[in-house]
Design a protein around this motif. Structure first.
Motif: not given
Length: 127
Positions: A78-83
């Motif tokens: 699982t890869v997350t991008l917090q923006m």
């Protein structure tokens, strides 16, 4: 084969935050880097932030440094991008990708004809 599925996009006001998540399934031997790309209307797809699943190294484009954070879970599926502090110029379709790459810089310059890609998810920053 490797399959990727993005979630978490949507509409947000300038200055707001969104968290994109990508679930990766399939053989982990077929990728050693994962990343997020985006494509705005009328523009080419660009690598936003990429990460090595082996040594954790990260590269990001200058325009998102200090605002976007890429991360993975312990299983590396699982890869997350917090923006954070989103701007109208961040509006684009965001894609998750995985590939075998020499390093994260190469990954983030990857052609759309290489690696594995998700379907993409819309992020719109507008008041």
């Amino acid at each position: 084969q490797v399959q990727l599925a993005e979630s978490g996009g949507g509409l947000v006001q300038p200055g707001g935050s969104l968290r994109l998540t990508c679930k990766v399934s399939g053989s982990t031997s077929k990728y050693n880097t994962i990343g997020w790309f985006r494509q705005a209307p009328g523009k080419e797809r660009e690598g936003v932030s990429c990460m090595s699943t082996s040594d954790g190294s990260i590269t990001s484009i200058n325009s998102v440094k200090g605002r976007f954070t890429i991360s993975t879970d312990n299983a590396k599926d699982t890869v997350t991008l917090q923006m954070n502090d989103l701007k109208p110029e961040d509006t684009a379709v965001y894609y998750c990708a995985a590939a075998l790459a020499v390093n994260v810089q190469v990954m983030c310059r990857m052609s759309i004809y290489s690696g594995y890609w998700g379907q993409g998810i819309q992020v719109t920053v507008s008041s």
